[in-house]
Design a protein around this motif. Structure first.
Motif, short mmCIF file in Angstrom:
data_model
loop_
_atom_site.label_atom_id
_atom_site.label_comp_id
_atom_site.label_asym_id
_atom_site.label_seq_id
_atom_site.Cartn_x
_atom_site.Cartn_y
_atom_site.Cartn_z
N ILE A 80 10.23 4.48 -4.47
CA ILE A 80 9.04 3.94 -5.14
C ILE A 80 8.76 4.76 -6.39
O ILE A 80 8.97 5.97 -6.42
N HIS A 124 -1.53 1.16 -4.19
CA HIS A 124 -2.59 0.21 -3.86
C HIS A 124 -2.27 -0.49 -2.53
O HIS A 124 -1.19 -0.30 -1.96
N GLY A 166 -1.49 -3.45 -1.86
CA GLY A 166 -0.29 -4.29 -1.93
C GLY A 166 0.96 -3.46 -1.67
O GLY A 166 1.83 -3.85 -0.88
N ASN A 167 1.06 -2.31 -2.32
CA ASN A 167 2.20 -1.41 -2.09
C ASN A 167 2.28 -1.02 -0.62
O ASN A 167 3.35 -1.02 -0.02
N GLY A 213 2.77 -4.25 1.66
CA GLY A 213 4.00 -4.96 1.33
C GLY A 213 5.25 -4.11 1.48
O GLY A 213 6.35 -4.63 1.59
N ALA A 214 5.12 -2.79 1.47
CA ALA A 214 6.32 -1.96 1.49
C ALA A 214 6.15 -0.67 2.30
O ALA A 214 6.89 -0.41 3.24
N ASP A 244 11.57 -9.88 -5.23
CA ASP A 244 11.80 -9.42 -6.61
C ASP A 244 13.01 -8.49 -6.74
O ASP A 244 13.49 -8.25 -7.83
N ALA A 280 3.06 -8.04 4.30
CA ALA A 280 2.12 -9.04 3.82
C ALA A 280 2.14 -9.06 2.31
O ALA A 280 2.30 -8.02 1.66
N LYS A 281 2.05 -10.24 1.74
CA LYS A 281 1.88 -10.34 0.30
C LYS A 281 0.38 -10.32 0.02
O LYS A 281 -0.36 -11.17 0.49
N ILE A 282 -0.06 -9.33 -0.72
CA ILE A 282 -1.49 -9.17 -0.99
C ILE A 282 -1.76 -9.66 -2.41
O ILE A 282 -1.01 -9.35 -3.33
N LYS A 324 -0.48 -11.71 -7.65
CA LYS A 324 -0.30 -10.61 -6.71
C LYS A 324 -1.11 -9.38 -7.13
O LYS A 324 -1.33 -9.14 -8.31
N MET A 325 -1.57 -8.66 -6.14
CA MET A 325 -2.26 -7.41 -6.43
C MET A 325 -1.25 -6.47 -7.09
O MET A 325 -0.15 -6.28 -6.56
N SER A 326 -1.60 -5.94 -8.24
CA SER A 326 -0.64 -5.12 -8.98
C SER A 326 -1.36 -4.05 -9.77
O SER A 326 -2.51 -4.24 -10.19
N LYS A 327 -0.66 -2.94 -10.00
CA LYS A 327 -1.27 -1.88 -10.81
C LYS A 327 -1.48 -2.36 -12.25
O LYS A 327 -2.30 -1.80 -12.96
P1 ADP Z 1 3.13 -3.09 -8.88
O1 ADP Z 1 3.25 -4.58 -8.69
O2 ADP Z 1 1.76 -2.60 -8.66
O3 ADP Z 1 3.74 -2.65 -10.19
P2 ADP Z 1 5.53 -2.11 -7.75
O4 ADP Z 1 6.27 -3.17 -8.48
O5 ADP Z 1 5.68 -0.70 -8.20
O6 ADP Z 1 3.99 -2.47 -7.71
O7 ADP Z 1 5.89 -2.25 -6.22
C1 ADP Z 1 6.19 -1.22 -5.33
C2 ADP Z 1 6.43 -1.85 -3.97
O8 ADP Z 1 5.24 -2.46 -3.48
C3 ADP Z 1 7.48 -2.96 -3.99
O9 ADP Z 1 8.23 -2.87 -2.81
C4 ADP Z 1 6.69 -4.22 -4.03
O10 ADP Z 1 7.36 -5.31 -3.49
C5 ADP Z 1 5.46 -3.84 -3.22
N1 ADP Z 1 4.29 -4.58 -3.68
C6 ADP Z 1 3.67 -4.42 -4.87
N2 ADP Z 1 2.61 -5.23 -4.97
C7 ADP Z 1 2.54 -5.93 -3.82
C8 ADP Z 1 1.64 -6.95 -3.31
N3 ADP Z 1 0.62 -7.38 -4.02
N4 ADP Z 1 1.87 -7.44 -2.07
C9 ADP Z 1 2.92 -6.99 -1.34
N5 ADP Z 1 3.79 -6.06 -1.76
C10 ADP Z 1 3.62 -5.52 -2.98
#
Ligand code: ADP
Ligand code: NA
Length: 330
Positions: A10, A18, A20-21, A24-25, A151, A186-188, A197-200
């Motif tokens: 990572i 977060h 999601g991370n 999801g992982a 992805d 889970a996909k958050i 998607k929840m993302s940084k």
């Molecule tokens: P971000 O989307 O915040 O940039 P990353 O791409 O660095 O996050 O993802 C790091 C890990 O977390 C990956 O394995 C990714 O699939 C997982 N991940 C990130 N966001 C989510 C989410 N909203 N739901 C589920 N898994 C997620």
């Protein structure tokens, strides 16, 4: 090793992971320790492909490692390390670069997306060869399995192609890794924009919950999450993405099934659900924050722990690299 080996990494590109991370992982990383010989790395080499600030990177690398320990990565059972402390990653990446076709690398959709965002001319060559470094990360440890989300599928396909190509051209050297499809991840989605998607890199900071944020603030975000029209608490990600996302988080953090939750909230309103979930989230992140803080308060101990991890990693990666160098005539 008698258990199948797994590798995952990572990037230390945020001040905190977060939800999601985690859901999801990373939660899956913790679980895999029971069944697999796990190698987990904070991939700082990958984190410099799109521009970075040195001080911030150093800080985020430490905080990332501390969070991994805090969520339950156990350095006695797994190998936890920082990628740049294991020079074989960069060394094997060069060799793999030399057996990767330019056209083949050009077809990676993640590069196309990311470089389009930065302006194609400005994207670094490092960003371009990122998937090749990722292949090296995996192949160095002879990993049998790699947990992958949608992805990352194309990148793992490239890794498999490169492993097979090397084995064919120079003699069997690498394990060809399989994708490990995880059942309970889970996909958050974003709290403010529940179809994204929840993302940084979310458009609003209120859209994501960070593991290290103030629990009161996290609770506030949940309470102001965008919900859907209608008042009924039902799980339907298509027509009710907002409420469904809250139910998904609730279920994942408590272990209660979605059906059970829907039943429990029958006749109640979104406000009740949000209030309870806000508490669940606050209770969940609080101990993670305490443990993270403990690790960060003793930098010497954290450094030592990561140095031990790097040593364990090098025991495997240097043996692989020696064989590779021998095969190719070095
Ligand atoms: P971000 O989307 O915040 O940039 P990353 O791409 O660095 O996050 O993802 C790091 C890990 O977390 C990956 O394995 C990714 O699939 C997982 N991940 C990130 N966001 C989510 C989410 N909203 N739901 C589920 N898994 C997620
Ligand atoms: Na991302």
């Amino acid at each position: 090793h008698d258990r199948p080996r797994v590798l995952s990494g990572i990037q230390p590109t945020a001040d905190s992971f977060h939800l999601g991370n985690y859901l999801g992982a990373l939660r899956n990383w913790v679980g895999l320790q029971d069944t697999h010989d796990a190698f987990y790395c904070v991939v700082d080499l990958h984190a410099i492909t799109a521009g970075h600030e040195p001080k911030l990177l150093r800080q985020r690398t430490r905080v990332s490692a501390a969070q991994l320990l805090a969520i339950g990565i156990d350095p006695d059972r797994s190998t936890l390390f920082v990628q740049s402390q294991v020079p074989e990653h960069a060394q094997l990446a060069w060799v793999m670069n030399c057996i990767t076709g330019f056209g083949e690398a050009s077809r990676m959709t993640q590069f196309k997306d990311k470089s389009a965002k930065q302006g194609a001319e400005r994207a670094s060559v490092g960003l371009f060869t990122y998937p090749v470094l990722q292949a090296a990360d995996i192949l160095l440890y002879q990993a049998d399995a790699v947990p992958v989300g949608e992805d990352q599928r194309q990148h793992l396909e490239l890794t498999r192609d490169l492993a097979q190509r090397f084995n064919t051209n120079f003699g069997k050297t690498f394990v060809v890794p399989e994708p490990y499809i995880v059942r309970d991840t889970a996909k958050i989605t974003d709290l403010q924009e529940p179809t994204a998607k929840m993302s940084k890199s979310a458009s609003s900071p209120n859209g994501l919950i960070e593991l290290l944020e103030d629990p009161a603030r996290a609770a506030k975000k949940i309470k102001s999450a965008v919900t859907d029209t209608g008042r009924e608490i039902v799980f339907d990600p298509e027509t009710k993405p907002g409420v469904s996302n809250l139910l998904t988080i609730y279920s994942a953090l408590t272990g209660r099934s979605i059906d059970d939750l829907v039943l429990a909230y029958a006749g109640k309103g979104y406000g009740d659900l949000k209030k309870d979930l806000a508490e669940v989230v606050a209770e969940f992140i609080r101990p993670i924050q305490e443990r993270t803080k403990t690790y960060l308060e003793d930098p010497a101990q954290l450094d030592k722990l990561l140095a031990v991890g790097a040593e364990k990693a090098r025991a495997v990666s240097s043996a692989t690299l020696r064989r590779v160098y021998d095969r190719i005539g070095f």
